[in-house]
Write an enzyme that holds these catalytic residues in place. Structure first.
Site, mmCIF file in Angstrom:
data_model
loop_
_atom_site.group_PDB
_atom_site.id
_atom_site.type_symbol
_atom_site.label_atom_id
_atom_site.label_comp_id
_atom_site.label_asym_id
_atom_site.label_seq_id
_atom_site.Cartn_x
_atom_site.Cartn_y
_atom_site.Cartn_z
ATOM 1 N N ASP A 148 -31.240 8.572 9.270
ATOM 2 C CA ASP A 148 -31.352 7.928 10.570
ATOM 3 C C ASP A 148 -31.099 9.020 11.611
ATOM 4 O O ASP A 148 -30.575 10.088 11.312
ATOM 5 C CB ASP A 148 -30.352 6.780 10.700
ATOM 6 C CG ASP A 148 -30.828 5.725 11.692
ATOM 7 O OD1 ASP A 148 -31.635 6.068 12.580
ATOM 8 O OD2 ASP A 148 -30.384 4.574 11.590
ATOM 9 N N TRP A 149 -31.420 8.738 12.840
ATOM 10 C CA TRP A 149 -31.564 9.816 13.822
ATOM 11 C C TRP A 149 -30.239 10.403 14.307
ATOM 12 O O TRP A 149 -29.268 9.674 14.560
ATOM 13 C CB TRP A 149 -32.389 9.314 15.004
ATOM 14 C CG TRP A 149 -33.851 9.337 14.678
ATOM 15 C CD1 TRP A 149 -34.421 9.160 13.442
ATOM 16 C CD2 TRP A 149 -34.919 9.580 15.573
ATOM 17 N NE1 TRP A 149 -35.775 9.272 13.529
ATOM 18 C CE2 TRP A 149 -36.125 9.529 14.823
ATOM 19 C CE3 TRP A 149 -34.988 9.824 16.943
ATOM 20 C CZ2 TRP A 149 -37.371 9.718 15.386
ATOM 21 C CZ3 TRP A 149 -36.236 10.014 17.520
ATOM 22 C CH2 TRP A 149 -37.421 9.959 16.749
#
Length: 730
Positions: A256-257
């Site tokens: 995830d970012w």
């Protein structure tokens, strides 16, 4: 070797051509490309291409261009070109479809596959080749802020719908499924540690992920949270042990970012291939680690191979002709958005007034009051990473005015209950539009507890780290979105409903939101309630067509609505640790003996239907049921045939959805409906051998209009022999 191919185009283009022509396979093509790459080029594949200084600009840039990872101009490798898009493409002005939860309410995987095709086309037209549109996290509690991005509380429904959009997307782009795994709360998503036993993990929270992997998902995005003490990017037992070894997943895994990577080397060893979306931890650590041997070349090449093999395979099998920009928010895609919104609307209540049901609106209606702060707004959902900005929108009020040009429509904002009551009293029918918006629920863009060490050495320890963490916690208290604080409507909305209903007995309440809204404090005062979700850019027209009777309501709830929040699992949005078990949603109500306000799968029509289970075939690989369905009313309509099983040896049987099928019927007609059945809910996994076998019990099967409370008339679930226990990857 690539050198023996035709000398036209780039090295990458030639590799794609050769794979498409079946001259070599994608594995060989990936290895041949890697042989031509320097160490620096190979490491470049393992994180995003953008520099970390762009971190503050991500929310702005996300809506303007794809985020790229692993592009190589020398060899012509385009890289992974990312776009988000759970309800449409986030880049530019694109078609805004109803949110994922609304599409789950259609119970129509064929329609969801069409949505996937449309999103894939628009994603590719925007220059991306990779879409993170497949969110299959289970709705453990409706207070979860990002509930609107998932398909509800049931693993079978979620798996079927998630597989459908995956198949549609993959015609044009690589499909990424997220967030793996057990990501079902928002405010503490960076810090929470989820404890879960083997039964609940594999039989409740993972089956829908496996279904999407089996449907061909190209990539998996790991979650921010920890599971059993380990952050998911570092969780080798799940990312490698389950996802790759047990399920046979051959694609690539991304973080995830920004704050989803916690260690450059250990995440690589755990099986997480790409740090997204910037050059942060891995850019700083991997070059020296590879030179010193701290990370093995084999580990690096393994991830590089997975990334390139998947990208090459996709490029060789997708539609050859790239779509033009004309496909974006095209007439056909707008029509699809409207159709999905129509099919998603759930009619919860439709009691008679003066001897006739309030909906559809009577043909002799001459004056309508449309009331509420949300009636004049195109309320599309939260404003986080899934936000779509369509070129136009239609509010409920606009939709009703277009559909009823000969009806006088008067409005009231709802800011004054007395004023609204006066407007309602003068109308034939009053429509109150209330519910939630991006301030009440959604992604919490600023969240306390982030690991700010990814920003650089000055933030790994010391005063700068402590200061930034404190600022993040402080800021998180003031930003919109996040987990819900209540399952009730706002008190002002309840006051408004009561005032309008007292002034006009012909009152319809339209609910807007992404998950369950309790109705106990006001529902008895109104004869009709509809759930219209965040219905996308064409929501207003869809709502008007259903209310007007041009289209019958066919949506069904993808979750249970309880009478009391205490009937659901506890939900603490500030929890740092949480236990996930097999008690949630409708299953928890069944086990505890509570009656739902509206059960899972519930939804009314403008006509009536009957169901008769005629036959079924079933074993540990699944099966099918034949159900005779009749439209017993005087209007055409659509219904969802739902087939459930339960262990009747339990004091309180717990209904398990096995399969469903949507069907349209004209008045007085009947048809035999074939329903595919999933054996998963009747199986259990051995934690040692990882093999699946039938769960003990006295199982019965029943065709129903929604999750059944009574099992009267159920048939014994006849299980045929099919060779004993199943390996976990079948």
């Amino acid at each position: 070797m690539i050198g023996t191919m035709r000398a036209t185009g780039t090295e990458y283009d030639e590799a794609v051509r050769a794979v498409r022509a079946a001259e070599i396979d994608a594995d060989t093509a990936a290895d041949n490309l890697i042989e031509r790459m320097t160490d620096a080029e190979v490491l470049w594949l393992l994180d995003g291409d953008s520099p970390r200084r762009l971190l503050p600009l991500i929310p702005f840039l996300l809506g303007r261009r794809p985020f790229v990872a692993g592009a190589n101009r020398r060899l012509g490798i385009p890289g992974i070109r990312f776009s988000d898009g759970a309800r449409g493409v986030v880049i530019g002005a694109s078609t805004s479809f109803p949110v994922t939860m609304a599409r789950a309410a259609t119970w129509d995987p064929t329609l969801e596959e069409q949505v996937g095709i449309a999103i894939g086309l628009e994603t590719r037209a925007r220059g991306a080749n990779y879409s993170a549109s497949v969110c299959v996290n289970l709705l453990r509690h409706p207070a979860w802020g990002r509930a609107q991005e998932c398909y509800g509380e049931d693993p079978v429904l979620t798996g079927i719908m998630g597989s459908a959009i995956t198949r549609g997307l993959r015609l044009n782009v690589m499909a990424c499924v997220k967030h793996f795994a057990l990501n079902s709360m928002e405010n503490e998503r960076f810090e929470v540690d989820v404890s879960v036993d083997e039964h609940a993990l594999h039989e409740v929270y993972l089956p829908h992920f496996k279904a999407v992997i089996d449907a061909g998902a190209d990539s998996v995005m790991t979650a921010y949270n920890r599971v059993r003490g380990e952050y998911m990017d570092l969780n080798g037992p799940l990312v490698t042990g389950v996802l790759r070894d047990e399920w046979g997943f051959a694609g690539f895994v991304t973080s995830d970012w920004v704050f989803g990577t916690h260690d450059a080397i250990e995440s690589l060893r755990a099986g997480m291939d790409v740090e997204m979306p910037l050059r942060m931890l891995r850019a700083r650590s991997l070059p020296s680690a590879l030179r010193s041997g701290a990370v093995s070349r084999e580990t690096v090449l393994q991830s590089a191979h997975r990334i390139l093999r998947t990208t090459l395979q996709h490029a060789a099998t997708r539609e050859v002709t790239s779509p033009s920009h004309d496909v974006i928010a095209s007439t056909s895609h707008r029509a699809l958005a409207r159709k999905v919104a129509e099919e998603s609307i759930v009619l919860l209540k439709n009691d008679p007034v003066d001897g006739a049901a309030l909906l559809p609106l009577a043909p002799d209606t001459r004056r309508i009051a449309v009331i509420g702060r949300l009636s004049e707004r195109a309320n599309l959902g939260d404003h986080g990473s899934s936000r779509v900005r369509p070129p136009s929108t239609v509010s409920p009020l606009q939709g009703l005015r277009e559909a009823l040009p000969d009806v006088l429509i008067e409005t009231a904002s709802g800011s004054s209950a007395a004023e609204a009551a006066a407007v309602a009293a003068a109308a034939d029918t009053a429509i109150v539009v209330v519910g939630l918006d991006q301030h009440d629920e959604g992604e919490s863009v600023v969240t306390g507890g982030v690991d700010v060490g990814v920003l650089g050495g000055a933030f790994t320890s010391g005063p700068f780290r402590e200061l930034l963490i404190r600022l993040a916690h402080l800021a998180s208290r003031f930003v919109r979105g996040g987990d819900r604080t209540s399952l009730e409507l706002r008190p002002t909305d309840v006051e408004l409903i009561r005032a309008v209903a007292a002034a006009n007995p012909r009152t319809i309440v339209v609910l807007i939101g992404g998950s369950a809204i309790l109705t106990e404090t006001w529902g008895a005062s109104v004869p009709a309630i509809m759930y219209a979700w965040y219905g996308g850019m064409e929501a207003g027209r869809a709502l008007a067509r259903v209310m007007n009777g041009d289209v019958g309501p066919s949506g069904r709830l993808p979750f249970v609505v309880p009478t009391d929040v205490e009937h659901l699992p506890p939900f603490d949005s500030a929890a740092k640790t949480v236990v996930y078990d097999d008690r949630w949603g409708q299953r928890m109500l069944d086990a505890d003996g509570h009656v739902a306000a509206f059960p899972f799968g519930f939804g009314l029509s403008y006509t009536t239907f009957s169901y008769q289970l005629v036959d079924h075939r079933f074993d540990d690989r699944g099966g099918s049921a034949e159900v005779l369905v009749a439209n017993t009313g005087d209007r055409a309509g659509s219904t969802v045939v739902q087939v459930y099983a339960a262990d009747l040896s339990l004091d309180r049987p717990v209904a398990q959805l096995l399969g469903f099928q949507k069907v349209d019927l004209s008045p007085g007609s009947s048809t035999l409906v074939h329903v595919a059945l999933d054996a998963g809910p009747t199986l259990e996994r051995d934690p040692v051998t990882h093999r699946w076998s039938r769960r003990a019990g006295t199982w019965a099967i029943l065709a129903a209009q929604h999750s059944p409370r009574s099992w009267e008339g159920a048939h014994p679930l006849t299980v045929s022999t099919s060779g004993g226990m199943l390996p976990a990857n079948e």
